[in-house]
Structure formats: C-alpha cells, structure tokens
Write an enzyme that holds these catalytic residues in place. Structure first.
Site: not given
Length: 280
Positions: A33, A88, A108, A157, A159
């Site tokens: 991304q 994050d 992630d 968590d 997108t």
C-alpha cells in the site's frame, strides 16, 4: 503562501475529509500500500494508507482505547492476546497497559507501516519493544489457521474490510478465530460506520452469529473517521461483554467502567438496525 490541504480518497464513504497540511513528513509505497504521514495544525501527525486517514495524534486514543479495553475488561483474565493489523502500535500500547497480559502477538502483513510509525508516530508506536510483545510480519488470515485454543482475546485492527482486508470479515475467518480462541475467548474487530456502512455491519454481524454464541456491537465517536459514529463487532464464546468483569485500573483518557457500558447500543435499537428493512 498558499494553503495546502489533503483530501481523502476513500472510495467506500459518501463524504471526503479535508485536512490542512503543515508538512508532509513521509511518503512512500510498500509492497502492499501507499503510506503517507503529514503534520496537520489541528490533528497533529496523521497516518494515511492508500489515501485514507487511519489515525491522528489528537484523537487516536478514542479508537485504540475502545478497541483494546472493552474486550480485555470483559474477559476475567486476558493473558494471551492476538492483534491482527494494528501496525501503528496504538492497540498494542493499550493492550500492554494490562498487567494480566503475559503475551501480545501483533501480526501485520506490512512491516513498512510499523517502521514508519516507529519513526513518525512515537506516541502510538511506543510498545513494540515491550518484552511481552511478539511482532510478526505475516498474513493474519493465514497465521490464525495454525492455532487452536491459544488466545484469550483476538483483536482485528484492520484497514477498511474491503480489498485484501475483506477476508478478515468472512464467516470462514471467524471460524478460524473461534478455533484459535480459548474456551472463554473474545473477539473484536472494527466494522466501519453505523451510518455509511450499515450493510457491511449487518453482513459481519450475521456471519459472527453463525459462529459465536454471544454476538454484540459497540460504538465510539471518532472525529477522523467517515460518519464519526464507528462500530466494533464482538464475538464471545462464554462471557457477556456489556460490562467489565473486573475493576478498571488502567490509565486512559476516555475509556472507563461507565463508558464501557454506554458504548453498547441499547438492545432494542441494536436488533432493529440489524434488520435489512431498517433505514436511517
């Protein structure tokens, strides 16, 4: 000097948010991304993935506190936690505020998000070096398939649950989650705006009900997200989740025992919005 603004290009919301930009701190593209971090006069630093703002320094605590503390306090002893996404670091930060947590695994797929967050968002990405944290750059959908009866709490968590994240909201994925949870485990995942994405909320809730005996929905008002009134879906094997199961004793800005209870929709309204015939 000409004013500079960033306008979201979120294709899944009927509105666009526009942010004043003081300075672009980072812009690059990972394998998965486009990643941008910019400084905004009101919001502080803002993390943007594929043109959609994910979190900002000013209000990120709302989302991260409610994603983490509601399931962890609904569970009587959350020792092992899995976070899928969350590069994050905000959810990990909140999870590790709980002394009961002995191991927090964050999976992630995009290592670049984690590295960028460490560099430019240190107030969020401050728990990656905690000895209880295990950080893996893998596909969360594939990772979870290898585990059974392993985790007390699983937090997704991700997108927006479209594109490559869509698989994290399917009945098949929820069956993997159910198997990976211990006998009294709890799952939560962000499920978008109650106003703009109600069809998505219903689809995910219906999929969860095919898998978990206890399914619920709670919300938080998040200024940076489309529609503001954001939903988080819950699947629980055993525990009712509408009240904390133990005393709240972590330091937070907004979450509390009282806010935990008020985050859940009144049951009558909750059932009403799940009807395909209901329209706002």
């Amino acid at each position: 000097m000409m004013d500079v603004f960033f306008m979201e290009r979120d294709p899944y919301a009927p509105i666009r948010h526009c942010y004043p930009v003081e300075k672009v701190l980072y812009h690059g593209k990972s394998q998965y991304q486009e990643i941008t971090v910019f400084e905004s006069s009101h919001f502080g630093r803002v993390l943007v993935l594929d043109g959609v703002a994910q979190c900002d320094e000013k209000y990120e605590f709302i989302y991260h506190e409610f994603m983490a503390h509601v399931p962890l306090y609904a569970h009587p002893n959350p020792e092992t936690v899995l976070i899928i996404g969350g590069g994050d670091g905000g959810v990990l930060r909140e999870v590790l505020k709980h002394p009961e947590v002995k191991r927090a695994v964050l999976v992630d797929i995009d290592k670049e998000v984690i590295e960028v967050s460490k560099q430019f968002l240190p107030t969020m990405a401050c728990a990656f070096d905690d000895p209880r944290a295990i950080i893996l750059n893998e596909d969360g959908y594939k990772y979870i398939q290898d585990y059974e009866n392993e985790f007390d709490v699983i937090i997704v968590d991700s997108t927006d649950p479209v594109g490559f994240a869509h698989v994290l909201t399917t009945e098949e994925f929820f069956r993997y989650v159910y198997r990976a949870l211990k006998d009294d485990g709890i799952y939560v995942g962000q499920t978008e705006s109650i106003y703009y994405h109600i069809e998505m909320v219903r689809r995910i809730q219906k999929a969860l009900r095919k898998v978990f005996p206890i399914v619920d929905l709670y919300t938080a008002v998040i200024p940076g997200y489309a529609g503001y009134w954001w939903t988080i879906s819950v699947g629980s094997k055993k525990h009712q989740v509408r009240e904390p199961s133990r005393e709240v004793n972590v330091q937070t800005k907004l979450y509390s025992e009282e806010m935990h209870k008020y985050a859940f929709l009144p049951k009558g309204f909750y059932e009403k919005i799940l009807s395909d015939d209901y329209k706002f």
